[in-house]
Design a protein around this motif. Structure first.
Motif, PDB file in Angstrom:
ATOM      1  N   LEU A 260       0.839  -1.207   0.000  1.00 28.97           N
ATOM      2  CA  LEU A 260       0.000   0.000   0.000  1.00 28.97           C
ATOM      3  C   LEU A 260       0.872   1.255   0.000  1.00 28.97           C
ATOM      4  N   ALA A 264       1.059   4.106  -2.883  1.00 29.55           N
ATOM      5  CA  ALA A 264       0.781   5.511  -2.590  1.00 29.55           C
ATOM      6  C   ALA A 264       1.932   6.380  -3.101  1.00 29.55           C
ATOM      7  N   PHE A 267       1.746   6.558  -6.799  1.00 30.22           N
ATOM      8  CA  PHE A 267       0.603   7.394  -7.184  1.00 30.22           C
ATOM      9  C   PHE A 267       0.978   8.874  -7.060  1.00 30.22           C
ATOM     10  N   ASP A 274      -5.007   7.549 -10.713  1.00 27.31           N
ATOM     11  CA  ASP A 274      -5.933   7.402  -9.577  1.00 27.31           C
ATOM     12  C   ASP A 274      -6.819   6.181  -9.737  1.00 27.31           C
ATOM     13  N   MET A 277      -4.899   3.316  -8.625  1.00 29.36           N
ATOM     14  CA  MET A 277      -4.759   3.391  -7.162  1.00 29.36           C
ATOM     15  C   MET A 277      -6.007   2.813  -6.488  1.00 29.36           C
ATOM     16  N   VAL A 278      -7.181   3.165  -6.999  1.00 32.63           N
ATOM     17  CA  VAL A 278      -8.427   2.613  -6.446  1.00 32.63           C
ATOM     18  C   VAL A 278      -8.418   1.089  -6.581  1.00 32.63           C
ATOM     19  N   ALA A 281      -6.093  -0.511  -4.158  1.00 33.19           N
ATOM     20  CA  ALA A 281      -6.657  -0.477  -2.805  1.00 33.19           C
ATOM     21  C   ALA A 281      -7.687  -1.583  -2.625  1.00 33.19           C
ATOM     22  N   LEU A 282      -8.540  -1.768  -3.641  1.00 35.18           N
ATOM     23  CA  LEU A 282      -9.579  -2.793  -3.531  1.00 35.18           C
ATOM     24  C   LEU A 282      -8.975  -4.200  -3.439  1.00 35.18           C
TER      25      LEU A 282
ATOM     26  N   LEU B  37      -9.051   1.813   3.840  1.00 31.33           N
ATOM     27  CA  LEU B  37      -9.093   1.735   2.377  1.00 31.33           C
ATOM     28  C   LEU B  37     -10.153   2.688   1.853  1.00 31.33           C
ATOM     29  N   ILE B  40      -9.066   6.083   1.763  1.00 31.14           N
ATOM     30  CA  ILE B  40      -8.154   6.404   0.661  1.00 31.14           C
ATOM     31  C   ILE B  40      -8.924   6.499  -0.653  1.00 31.14           C
ATOM     32  N   ILE B  41      -9.836   5.546  -0.846  1.00 35.39           N
ATOM     33  CA  ILE B  41     -10.580   5.518  -2.110  1.00 35.39           C
ATOM     34  C   ILE B  41     -11.514   6.730  -2.224  1.00 35.39           C
ATOM     35  N   LEU B  44     -10.288   9.830  -3.694  1.00 35.01           N
ATOM     36  CA  LEU B  44      -9.935   9.567  -5.090  1.00 35.01           C
ATOM     37  C   LEU B  44     -11.167   9.612  -5.969  1.00 35.01           C
ATOM     38  N   ILE B  55      -1.711   9.381   3.650  1.00 37.85           N
ATOM     39  CA  ILE B  55      -1.578   7.973   3.292  1.00 37.85           C
ATOM     40  C   ILE B  55      -0.672   7.232   4.272  1.00 37.85           C
ATOM     41  N   VAL B  59      -1.265   3.801   6.115  1.00 30.80           N
ATOM     42  CA  VAL B  59      -0.399   2.628   5.951  1.00 30.80           C
ATOM     43  C   VAL B  59       0.010   2.079   7.317  1.00 30.80           C
TER      44      VAL B  59
END
Lengths: 577, 576
Positions: A260, A264, A267, A274, A277-278, A281-282, B37, B40-41, B44, B55, B59
């Motif tokens: 992660l 980041a 990114f 972005d 990045m999503v 993250a998922l 998460l 963070i999302i 975005l 971030i 983390v």
């Protein structure tokens, strides 16, 4: 540790192909499990791009439904391929084992070995069948998925790829250390459980002595202490394993966090968009889930090695060679005065311990030969070699001039009846238990044999006479009654040679008398080889062989041996007193 | 649900409670990262910039949560094992206590195999349930429930949508159980059938080989193996489709949320932000739900298994007094003794008495009750009515220890403990001197084989005495009885012919045991008890006559019959 996996897959024999095919279905199932996540990613992506509309919503709904359906289909296929194969593998293995068992020499079936065979068939095979076969392809898929995941990371960015590779390597190290610990401790645990079993058996078998000698307090405490010890050792096993499984989880957590962090960074420096990045993250928590699951599952399989070892040990026992084609029946009956049985310089050893040395003697058709001597001297071994419980190490045994190893086992058995102290009756009707002596016998013949063996009266008193089922869940018979039924079998079989262990177990006088009468019926006009414990019973034998230390030390009839005033005469004087 | 377990958990209950708490904390810590998460999302999705510190904090937070999860979940498991193994220990000790109080006869009937199975295999099986099903099951049920409630709080419509896959999945699971039930019974039956056939196949191998019928027997073996396979596959084939359905649908909480949630976002009734949060939450609970369901089916079997174990040991304990031996002398009296195993009475009011210093023999056909009667004197069982007294004192009135000091039962028992032969004999009288032990060994005719053994009397008996022959083990037990020197001896005469090659030695040892004692003999061969002071003839659970040999041979037809059988048995020859 891939070795266990390899060993398990190899044990599947001709079903290996099916198991391999299941890797594919299991892999697609794994892929479909992630489909909803991918669709969520699309959904968020479309919203972020402002491209979302009703049509796309419907597409998402249909797609997620299809993914679930496909997942179910692939799961179903995997089950059919691998779980079904597991049961087929073990059905075949049981059949092979059954066939192997019937080809083993009879001497193999000692009490200890029978225990081993039962536990292999009832415990080890069932354990692998139920616990291992179903997860086999899953384990392989975990490895494949982790590989694909790592490659994908490399495709996205070399730095991400390297980081994932590093973390996977740490997993491999930690995981293998964990399996090693678990392997080592599972041996300790196995030993602890054996020691517990031993103590329980000691207590259960000795309970009569323990209670009547007022030792309950002491022995009871000892057993309780053993329970305590077993408890502590089991906890130690868990605790020894705990740091490693914690390390595995921590590796997962830190690894995930590092990925992660790197994402980041990438990114923020504009390397990944972005949208990516999503996505990252998922998928974050799926990055190392495969390898983590692999090691958690494998830890449970470490005991499999011991099970496979035990299964192989039984398969490794050497079969009795049954290559002889000759049929004893085709050799003309040589008449009552000809030599029926001949031992020619027979030596025998169980493992490396010599039991018989150069034993030679002859038995004439229709005569009686008695084997006497101290217990452990080898008289039972001599008799059991005739029936090929084992094969001789050197020398040969001839029946009607033919080496018994050149005669088919079936034909040899047709010519021999045996009466031993150990009696086995099948959980079947009395009738069938007798009829096994000669399945084509008529009902009259079976009843006649029962009468001769002094069984008829007590059989008729059973609730359903000859059709009463005996054994577990059926009527129970006394030791003497069982013995007589086994003699009825032999009477029905009517084989020309009878091997008899004269000792009647501790039964009451009435029972003993009946058994003796039954034996006398069986022995009429037969060639007899008698393992004698009490000298009185074989006084009239045509030939008496005194066996001691694996050798024949004296031979002759009663009168001549008494005149010799040697070992036999001494034994007689002892028993007479 | 845990009613039956709780008495055994005892003081370790707190470990289970802690295990559950720690695992729940672990699962919460495992779920929280999904919120990070989301954090963070979320920016975005709005196209906002996220800075490095923002971030970095997440983390670190994710790493911390994961470490908390690792530590507390694994620790929870460790605690649950501490509790589980201690519970198993308590269960074992409690069953041991129950077992010890039972009449010796009942214990013997239960059989060593059965006892071993209860104390090892059966109890081990409970471990999985105790260590995993309870704490992990509770934690994995509790957390998803909380999450789903949270979803409802955020948006009740999404919460409702998330329930649909759960309900459908559980329905599939129910269907599996229902439609599999019938097949399952067939499966269990065929499994039991296969096990029995395998045992019979292995045990009967000798017989089938001798009768050259191994082909038939192998065919039957093959049939049950194949039918077990077919029944199993039959059952699974019914279950698999349902299994595939629930395993796929249950963890997929987004099944309906994805399309309908998107429509709601389009319609403006919910923000994208909120929907992303709910997505993250639903991904977090999926694995827990599956795990919980795997454990769900196992709870009822825990109670059932413990109940089964308890039931097996649930015989009424032996009636045992606390008094010392207070009898006036060593005369024994059985007065109108009735006794039966389970429902069938085998002794129908037997009365018999004999004086101190005399020898009394019990004779009769097999099954006449003579062995049972003798065993009652050593309190193997409690009698149903009547009384047994020694010197006027009822044996149920004295403690078992006191009774055992007066009466010794010399049977065909050859059990030796896994220690030296010396110590095995010493059991007879723990405070005996070395000379006394050696003397007893000599009197029991053990010297012949003790001299042969390299370590003599210090030889380890081996597991149950496997290093010695049956007859030699027997003589060691006789030495033990000689050393004990109890004034009343109950003797199973068959002991003498356990070792026919050495019958004369056995007889000499037995003579040593009964010298100057009050003796009750269970006689099989009548010649040995011809000179007894009293012979009691048993028939079908009654004592039909009690007198001397000379008088019985004239007056009692049953005795005459037995005598004749015995005489002819002892003169029997294999072939005349």
């Amino acid at each position: 540790m891939i070795k266990i996996l390899h060993r398990l897959i190899n044990s599947t024999g001709k079903y290996k192909g099916r198991i391999r095919a299941s890797y594919i279905t299991a892999f697609f199932k794994g892929l479909m499990m992630k489909a909803p996540l991918v669709l969520c990613f699309f959904c968020i992506n479309w919203f972020m791009q402002g491209q979302m509309d009703k049509k796309k919503c419907i597409f998402l709904g249909v797609a997620v439904l299809i993914s679930v359906i496909l997942q179910a289909v692939f799961e179903h296929l995997s089950n059919i391929l691998q779980s079904a194969a597991g049961y087929m593998v073990f059905a075949d293995m049981r059949l092979r084992l059954g066939d192997h068992l019937r080809k083993l020499p009879m001497g193999y079936f000692t009490e200890g070995n029978m225990g081993k065979i039962s536990s292999v068939l009832a415990t080890d095979m069932v354990f692998i069948e139920e616990n291992c076969m179903g997860v086999l392809s899953e384990l392989v898929t975990f490895l494949i998925s982790q590989g694909i995941m790592t490659v994908m990371m490399f495709v996205m960015d070399i730095r991400l790829g390297l980081l994932s590779l590093l973390i996977v390597l740490i997993f491999v190290i930690v995981g293998n250390l964990m399996l090693k610990t678990s392997d080592k401790h599972s041996i300790i645990k196995q030993e602890a459980s054996e020691s517990l079993t031993e103590e329980v058996l000691d207590f259960a078998e000795g309970i009569g002595i323990i209670k009547s000698y007022n030792m309950l307090g002491e022995k009871s405490k000892r057993l309780t202490d053993e329970f305590d010890k077993s408890c502590k050792e089991s906890i130690d096993f868990e605790l020894a394993y705990t740091p490693w499984s914690r390390a595995l989880y921590v590796t997962f957590g830190i690894g995930t966090a590092l990925v992660l962090a790197l994402c980041a960074y990438l990114f923020n420096t504009g390397v990944i968009s972005d949208i990516y990045m999503v996505g990252m993250a998922l998928f974050l928590f799926d990055m190392f889930v495969a390898i983590k699951s692999y090691y958690s599952q494998m830890a449970r399989l470490t005991v499999t090695n011991a099970s496979l070892d035990r299964i192989e040990a039984v398969f490794d026992a050497e079969e009795l060679k049954d290559k002889g084609k000759k049929d004893l029946g085709s050799i003309a009956d040589t008449g009552s005065d000809a030599v029926e049985i001949a031992y020619d310089n027979v030596s025998f050893a169980y493992t490396d311990k010599d039991v018989l040395k150069d034993v030679s003697f002859e038995v004439k058709g229709g005569s009686m030969t008695a084997l006497v001597g101290p217990s452990g001297g080898g008289k039972s071994t001599i008799a059991s070699l005739l029936a090929r419980f084992w094969d001789v190490k050197s020398g040969r045994i001839l029946v009607r001039g033919e080496d018994i190893r050149n005669v088919s086992l079936g034909s040899l058995m047709d010519n021999i009846s045996m009466v031993f102290q150990r009696v086995y009756l099948f959980q079947d009707t009395v009738y069938n238990n007798i009829a096994i002596g000669r399945p084509d016998a008529t009902r009259e013949e079976v009843e006649e044999a029962a009468k001769k063996a002094r069984c008829y009266d007590f059989i008729m008193q059973l609730p359903e006479g000859f059709d009463t089922v005996i054994g577990e869940g059926g009527a129970s018979l006394s030791g003497g009654e069982k013995q007589r039924i086994s003699i009825a079998r032999c009477i029905l079989k009517d084989a020309p040679i009878v091997i008899l262990d004269e000792a009647t177990a501790s039964v009451d006088a009435d029972n003993e008398r009946a058994i003796q009468e039954a034996i006398s019926e069986l022995c009429k006009n037969k060639t007899l080889l008698v393992i004698a414990h009490r000298l009185k019973t074989i006084k009239d034998a045509d030939q008496i062989l005194v066996i001691s230390g694996g050798e024949i030390v004296e031979r002759g009839d009663h009168a001549s041996l008494m005149a010799k005033n040697g070992t036999y005469a001494h034994m007689v004087s002892l028993q007479a007193s | 649900m845990f009613k039956r377990v709780s008495p055994y958990i005892g003081e370790y209950k707190k470990y289970t409670v802690w295990a559950t708490i720690l695992m729940s904390i672990g699962i919460v810590a495992n779920i929280i990262p999904y919120f990070f998460l989301y954090q963070i999302i979320s920016p975005l999705t709005r196209g906002e910039h996220i800075d490095a510190t923002f971030i970095l904090i997440r983390v670190v937070a994710v790493a911390v949560c994961e470490i908390i999860f690792s530590v507390s979940y694994v620790q929870g498991l460790a605690f649950s094992h501490v509790s589980a193994y201690n519970t198993l220990k308590n269960l074992r000790v409690s069953l041991q206590g129950k077992l010890e109080k039972q009449p010796l006869g009942n214990i013997t009937e239960l059989g060593t195999g059965r006892i071993k199975k209860v104390f090892t295999d059966d109890i081990d099986q409970i471990e999985l349930l105790l260590a995993h099903a309870i704490p992990e099951g509770i934690a994995n049920v509790a957390i998803p429930v909380i999450i789903i409630i949270l979803m409802f709080i955020f948006d009740w419509r999404l919460g409702l949508l998330s329930l649909v896959p759960l309900v459908v999945g559980m329905f599939a699971m129910g269907m599996m159980m229902k439609s599999g039930m019938e097949k399952m019974n067939a499966y269990y039956e065929s499994a039991a059938n296969m096990n029995n056939t395998i045992i019979e196949y292995v045990n009967g191998m000798e017989v089938v080989k001798v009768f050259n019928k191994d082909g038939d027997s192998y065919k039957r073996f093959g049939d049950v193996v194949r039918s077990y396979r077919d029944f199993t596959l039959d059952w699974y084939k019914v279950c698999w489709p349902w299994m595939a359905i629930y395993a796929s649908i249950l963890p997929c909480l987004v099944l309906l949320m994805l399309p309908f949630g998107s429509l709601m976002v389009l319609g403006g009734t919910i923000t994208l932000d909120k929907m992303v949060l709910v997505f993250c939450m639903s991904f977090a609970v999926g694995p827990s739900v599956l795990k919980a369901l795997n454990f769900a089916g196992k709870f009822p079997s825990l109670d059932y298994k413990i109940a089964e174990l308890e039931k097996m040991m649930e015989h009424p304990p032996l009636k045992e007094g606390t008094s010392d031996f207070e009898g006036t002398d060593l005369s024994v009296e059985f007065k109108d003794v009735h006794f039966g195993y389970e429902d069938t009475e085998v002794l129908h009011g037997v009365s018999l008495s004999f004086r101190q210093g005399t020898t009394t023999a019990l004779v009769g056909e097999s099954g006449s009750g003579k062995s049972t009667l003798a065993k009652l004197l050593v309190h193997y069982y409690d009698i149903d009515s009547g009384s047994i007294t020694i010197g006027g004192q009822d044996i149920t009135d004295m403690s078992l220890e006191a009774l055992n000091d007066q009466v010794a039962f010399v049977s065909q028992e050859q059990f030796l403990f896994n220690t030296t032969l010396y110590e095995n004999i010493l059991i007879g009288k723990p405070d005996a001197t070395k000379e006394e032990v050696l003397k007893a060994a000599e009197r029991a005719q053990c010297n012949e084989f003790l001299n042969r053994l390299p370590n003599g009397i210090e030889t380890q008996a081996g597991d149950g005495g496997k290093q010695l022959s049956g007859g030699e083990r027997q003589r060691i037990s006789l030495a033990r009885a000689i050393l004990k020197n109890a004034p009343i001896i109950v003797l199973d005469e068959a002991t003498a012919f356990m070792d026919p090659e050495n019958e004369e030695k056995m007889n000499a040892a037995l003579d040593e045991i009964v010298k100057d004692k009050t003796v009750l003999v269970i006689a099989h061969r009548l010649s040995t008890i011809k000179n007894a002071d009293k012979i009691c003839v048993m028939k079908e659970g009654n004592c039909i006559a009690a007198d001397t040999h000379d008088r019985l041979i004239d007056s009692c037809a049953e005795y005459r019959k037995l005598w004749e059988a015995s005489v002819s048995a002892s003169t029997w020859k294999v072939r005349e």
